[in-house]
Design a protein around this motif. Structure first.
Motif, short mmCIF file in Angstrom:
data_model
loop_
_atom_site.label_atom_id
_atom_site.label_comp_id
_atom_site.label_asym_id
_atom_site.label_seq_id
_atom_site.Cartn_x
_atom_site.Cartn_y
_atom_site.Cartn_z
N LEU A 225 0.75 -1.26 0.04
CA LEU A 225 0.05 0.06 0.14
C LEU A 225 0.88 1.23 -0.07
O LEU A 225 0.45 2.30 -0.70
N ALA A 226 2.04 1.24 0.77
CA ALA A 226 2.90 2.36 0.73
C ALA A 226 3.52 2.68 -0.66
O ALA A 226 3.50 3.64 -1.26
N ARG A 227 3.99 1.64 -1.21
CA ARG A 227 4.25 1.90 -2.87
C ARG A 227 3.10 2.14 -3.56
O ARG A 227 3.51 2.88 -4.22
N ALA A 228 1.73 1.91 -3.29
CA ALA A 228 0.73 2.24 -4.16
C ALA A 228 0.36 3.75 -4.00
O ALA A 228 0.20 4.48 -5.19
N ALA A 229 0.56 4.17 -2.70
CA ALA A 229 0.38 5.50 -2.41
C ALA A 229 1.43 6.46 -3.19
O ALA A 229 0.87 7.56 -3.73
N LEU A 230 2.74 6.14 -3.18
CA LEU A 230 3.67 6.73 -3.78
C LEU A 230 3.41 6.77 -5.42
O LEU A 230 3.48 7.93 -6.11
N ASP A 231 3.19 5.53 -6.15
CA ASP A 231 2.72 5.63 -7.29
C ASP A 231 1.49 6.18 -7.61
O ASP A 231 1.44 7.03 -8.69
N GLY A 232 0.42 6.35 -6.81
CA GLY A 232 -0.79 6.73 -7.35
C GLY A 232 -0.77 8.42 -7.47
O GLY A 232 -1.45 9.10 -7.87
N ALA A 233 0.09 8.98 -6.31
CA ALA A 233 0.44 10.30 -6.33
C ALA A 233 0.99 10.81 -7.60
O ALA A 233 0.65 11.91 -8.01
N GLY A 234 1.86 10.14 -7.99
CA GLY A 234 2.65 10.42 -9.31
C GLY A 234 3.68 11.61 -8.95
O GLY A 234 4.07 12.20 -7.93
N PRO A 235 4.55 11.55 -10.04
CA PRO A 235 5.68 12.46 -10.15
C PRO A 235 5.28 13.94 -9.81
O PRO A 235 6.33 14.61 -9.55
#
Length: 403
Positions: free
Chosen positions: A227-237
């Motif tokens: 979920l932590a990885r998904a949060a980072l990816d979902g927020a985007g660059p």
């Protein structure tokens, strides 16, 4: 996930759309009034719980691909990494009632809610979860009821969803601090639904990161890291620098708790990237108000906690002493928590007398704090000190705690 479901998800993510956005575009392509297709229906299609059938041509039209692209069989491949959509609640707790009888609201009511949410957030800096749980839940129920029962413009509705998401984040944090982990998860997921429907990716990342942090701390380390990885990816660059720094901090902690050499290396990389992200913040960079507390000091705290968890006290102790030397003593709960990490780091460095003195201060500070997080950290510290029970200073702390 079915072949059609995986194809729908792949094409939706190609466009950068949320499930709610795809639902609206399908209804538009089908030229139907109302919302016969909602976010939950798209989720069921993507997970294979239902097949689109009659909606398939409209799905293809909305996504701008031939029907054959959606029905093509899947080739064997590694399962896709989880995304934030996988963590949304199965049913929508924010679905508006069919017959709204509560009257119409405007931005004035949303602004009032925003002020109350911010006040609750500031109160959490000084009060513990046990003291704030009831008012936080009361405010959350009122705001959800307002969204479901009242009428409003599209703009007002979106801003109301944003405030519900922000309120759910702080209410979930308060519930977690009070030890109400199931309630906290339910609240976080509700907030994630609100942020997703509002298409606020930064807020969604904050909610998901908060839930990931809880998971990592209650024995669900693998889920927490996903979920932590998904949060980072979902927020985007393009997320604000402070937000990316926070999400990377969450990844670092989740990777640390997951254990193993590879995850430890992942944690170190994430910490470095968090510092780089925060360095991009400047006066001209706009960040959401709820990130006011994210600064270099907080990153040092997380870095020191990671080093402590990895049993590297020579790196952890100087960082923690530096942070504690500057910390606002009125933030009693956080001060006690940080002291707990320092006490463990001293024990790992084979400095039982220093560990005992730090633990005594931590336990004294936390005695009247209604925080399960602080109580749990106290138990961790005492268990670590027990290994030095033959040292007089340590024995005194252990006997005092037992009494």
């Amino acid at each position: 996930m079915s072949g059609i479901g995986a194809n729908i998800r792949r094409q939706r993510e190609r466009l950068g759309w949320s499930q709610a956005r795809l639902a609206r575009e399908v209804c538009r392509a089908a030229c139907v009034a109302g919302d016969p297709v909602g976010r939950q229906e798209v989720s069921r299609w993507e997970t294979g719980k239902r097949t689109p059938r009659e909606w398939l041509p409209f799905l293809a039209a909305a996504l701008g691909v031939p029907v054959e692209t959606l029905t093509a069989p899947q080739t064997a491949a590694e399962p896709p990494l989880p995304t934030l959509a996988d963590f949304l609640p199965a049913e929508d707790p924010l679905e508006p009632l069919q017959g709204r009888t509560g009257g119409r609201i405007g931005m004035g009511q949303v602004d009032d809610l925003q002020q109350r949410v911010h006040g609750l957030r500031l109160a959490d800096d000084f009060l513990a979860g046990g003291d704030l749980m009831r008012p936080a839940l009361r405010e959350l129920r009122k705001s959800v009821r307002m969204f479901r029962e009242r009428s409003y413009s599209d703009l007002t509705g979106r801003q109301l969803l944003v405030q519900i998401g922000e309120l759910a984040q702080i209410a979930g944090w308060i519930a977690s601090d009070a030890g109400q982990h199931e309630e906290a998860e339910r609240i976080y997921r509700l907030g994630l639904s609100a942020a997703t429907q509002a298409e606020d990716r930064t807020l969604a990342g904050n909610l998901a990161g908060s839930l990931a942090y809880q998971m990592s701390n209650v024995g669900r380390e693998v889920e927490g890291l996903d979920l932590a990885r998904a949060a980072l990816d979902g927020a985007g660059p393009t997320a604000p620098p402070k937000a990316r720094a926070l999400y990377l901090d969450r990844v670092a902690w989740a990777a640390t708790k997951a254990g193993g050499t590879e995850n430890a290396q992942h944690a170190m990389r994430a910490l470095g990237e968090a510092s780089e992200a925060l360095a991009e913040d400047s006066e001209g960079t706009e960040s959401p108000a709820y990130l006011y507390w994210v600064d270099a000091g907080e990153l040092r705290v997380m870095e020191s906690r990671v080093y402590t968890e990895l049993r590297r006290p020579l790196r952890a102790v100087p960082l923690l002493r530096d942070v504690l030397g500057r910390y606002d003593a009125t933030h009693t709960r956080e001060l006690a928590l940080y002291l707990s990490w320092l006490a463990v780091a001293y024990a790992d460095a084979n400095e039982p007398e220093e560990s005992a003195a730090t633990a005594e201060r931590m336990l004294t500070l936390s005695a009247d704090i209604a925080s399960e997080r602080t109580a749990e950290r106290g138990r961790v510290v005492l268990a670590r000190l027990a290994e030095y029970a033959d040292v007089p200073e340590v024995r005194a702390v252990l006997e005092s705690a037992a009494a």
